[in-house]
Design an enzyme around this catalytic site. Structure first.
Site, PDB file in Angstrom:
ATOM      1  N   ARG A  50       0.823  -1.221   0.000  1.00 38.14           N
ATOM      2  CA  ARG A  50       0.000   0.000   0.000  1.00 38.14           C
ATOM      3  C   ARG A  50       0.852   1.264   0.000  1.00 38.14           C
ATOM      4  NH1 ARG A  50      -5.390  -0.935   3.648  1.00 38.14           N
ATOM      5  NH2 ARG A  50      -6.231  -2.653   2.464  1.00 38.14           N
ATOM      6  N   ASP A 161     -15.214   9.454  10.245  1.00 44.69           N
ATOM      7  CA  ASP A 161     -14.171   8.481   9.899  1.00 44.69           C
ATOM      8  C   ASP A 161     -12.821   9.186   9.906  1.00 44.69           C
ATOM      9  OD1 ASP A 161     -14.445   5.469   8.503  1.00 44.69           O
ATOM     10  OD2 ASP A 161     -12.517   6.460   8.174  1.00 44.69           O
TER      11      ASP A 161
HETATM   12  C1  LIG Z   1     -14.198  -1.883   8.108  1.00 48.05           C
HETATM   13  S1  LIG Z   1     -14.732  -0.211   8.121  1.00 48.05           S
HETATM   14  C2  LIG Z   1     -16.317  -0.393   8.921  1.00 48.05           C
HETATM   15  C3  LIG Z   1     -17.385   0.449   8.269  1.00 48.05           C
HETATM   16  C4  LIG Z   1     -18.785   0.293   8.868  1.00 48.05           C
HETATM   17  N1  LIG Z   1     -18.812   0.698  10.239  1.00 48.05           N
HETATM   18  C5  LIG Z   1     -19.282  -1.122   8.715  1.00 48.05           C
HETATM   19  O1  LIG Z   1     -19.350  -1.865   9.705  1.00 48.05           O
HETATM   20  O2  LIG Z   1     -19.602  -1.516   7.602  1.00 48.05           O
HETATM   21  C6  LIG Z   1     -13.700   0.486   9.412  1.00 48.05           C
HETATM   22  C7  LIG Z   1     -13.613   2.006   9.346  1.00 48.05           C
HETATM   23  O3  LIG Z   1     -13.036   2.493  10.559  1.00 48.05           O
HETATM   24  C8  LIG Z   1     -12.210   3.597  10.243  1.00 48.05           C
HETATM   25  N2  LIG Z   1     -11.237   3.818  11.324  1.00 48.05           N
HETATM   26  C9  LIG Z   1     -10.186   3.033  11.678  1.00 48.05           C
HETATM   27  N3  LIG Z   1      -9.510   3.599  12.702  1.00 48.05           N
HETATM   28  C10 LIG Z   1     -10.143   4.751  12.999  1.00 48.05           C
HETATM   29  C11 LIG Z   1      -9.912   5.774  13.956  1.00 48.05           C
HETATM   30  N4  LIG Z   1      -8.886   5.732  14.826  1.00 48.05           N
HETATM   31  N5  LIG Z   1     -10.768   6.826  13.977  1.00 48.05           N
HETATM   32  C12 LIG Z   1     -11.813   6.884  13.117  1.00 48.05           C
HETATM   33  N6  LIG Z   1     -12.078   5.953  12.189  1.00 48.05           N
HETATM   34  C13 LIG Z   1     -11.256   4.895  12.123  1.00 48.05           C
HETATM   35  C14 LIG Z   1     -11.566   3.202   8.914  1.00 48.05           C
HETATM   36  O4  LIG Z   1     -11.091   4.314   8.200  1.00 48.05           O
HETATM   37  C15 LIG Z   1     -12.715   2.474   8.210  1.00 48.05           C
HETATM   38  O5  LIG Z   1     -13.421   3.308   7.342  1.00 48.05           O
END
Ligand SMILES: C[S@@+](CC[C@H](N)C(=O)[O-])C[C@H]1O[C@@H](n2cnc3c(N)ncnc32)[C@H](O)[C@@H]1O
Length: 303
Positions: A50, A161
């Site tokens: 990445r 996010d």
């Molecule tokens: C796998 S997605 C889940 C999306 C949705 N909640 C679902 O269950 O379908 C995880 C998301 O968490 C966000 N994320 C990870 N670490 C984070 C942080 N420290 N603060 C805010 N968002 C975060 C990522 O950018 C990503 O978009």
């Protein structure tokens, strides 16, 4: 932004193969300290692939040069680019549908009854880690389909996010037709409009009535929150899976403070609060509730 030395494409691949253990450790530390995201040894290859794309785009010769760019940048923009590259953003409309059914059958009718009695017709939901927007838009659709007279209500869904890239897609509200397979077509037709975009299967745009209910914002769950709540429900699903236990515990206890009395916390079905200390009452799989009698001791399913 000062870029490091540039190289010819022919030699690029061999340089990019070289993510040393020391540099991997540094990336891991920055990512953990900034966002709480833990990357185990097994993620080294993923990180190399990445970040390699970023290096190629900038013509940087090594991961060490890229680390220097991050460390010398006081604006925070470089960290955002790094986190954009490492975050996992898989999501879908009405993912883990049991939660939306529970909202429809239990949470929203009870809320409507209570708020209709007091006249304070207000709902606040926080979707923490909303990725490309399918989750908060699914919630908005659920509210539209469930709350009678919703036009007279003050409804806000805050969707946050850490990744600016996914937020851009979410705000755009344009999705390929194959994303709607999990949604009955009458529901799609009510809340999404075919868009004038060419592509196999077509594209749909989120209708204004749904879009206006959702506010997207950039927020690191690990940093300060510029709001107080209280929220009637917090959805933080499939996010904490990337955090270690102490980080999860801090976050879950923080969510407790941001919830209204009797508010609900929804987590991903593959996640659990079993091994952390928290004051929530277990309701059903991946659903917890803040109750008046809550104590600091752990309350989870007996399993
Ligand atoms: C796998 S997605 C889940 C999306 C949705 N909640 C679902 O269950 O379908 C995880 C998301 O968490 C966000 N994320 C990870 N670490 C984070 C942080 N420290 N603060 C805010 N968002 C975060 C990522 O950018 C990503 O978009």
């Amino acid at each position: 932004m000062a870029h490091g030395s540039r190289i010819e494409p022919a030699t690029e691949q061999s340089h990019l193969r070289d993510l040393t253990d020391a540099d991997f450790e540094k990336f891991r530390r920055i990512i953990y300290e900034t966002a709480g995201i833990t990357l185990n040894e097994g993620k080294k290859e993923l990180l190399r692939a990445r970040l390699g794309k970023i290096l190629r785009k900038r013509g940087l010769t090594s991961f060490t040069d890229y680390l220097a760019e991050i460390e010398n940048d006081d604006s925070g923009d470089e960290i955002t680019v790094l986190l954009d590259a490492v975050s996992t953003n898989v999501t879908s409309f009405f993912r883990e549908p049991d939660h939306f059914r529970f909202m429809e059958s239990t949470v929203l009718p009870a809320l409507a009854a209570a708020r209709n009695q007091t006249g304070a017709r207000k709902v606040r939901i926080w979707c923490a880690g909303c990725s490309t927007g399918e989750e908060p838009y699914s919630l908005a659709v659920t509210l539209r389909e469930t709350l009678p007279g919703i036009e007279g209500w003050d409804v806000k869904i805050l969707a946050t996010d850490i990744s600016t890239r996914v937020l851009q897609i979410a705000r755009n509200g344009l999705y390929a037709g194959d994303k709607f397979k999990t949604m009955p077509s009458p529901v799609v037709n009510r809340w999404f409009v075919p868009a004038e975009v060419h592509g196999e299967g077509g594209y749909y745009r989120v209708q204004h009535a749904i879009r206006k209910m959702v506010t997207f914002a950039h927020l690191n769950l690990h940093a300060d929150y510029p709001f107080k709540g209280p929220f009637d429900a917090i959805f933080c699903r499939n996010v904490m899976i990337y955090f270690d236990r102490p980080t999860q515990e801090t976050l879950v206890n923080r969510y407790h403070r941001y919830l209204a009395e009797d508010g609900y916390l929804f987590i991903g079905h593959s996640e659990s609060l079993n091994s952390i200390a928290h004051p929530f009452k277990y309701v059903r799989p991946a659903v917890y509730r803040k109750t008046g009698a809550a104590s600091a001791e752990r309350k989870g399913p007996s399993a």
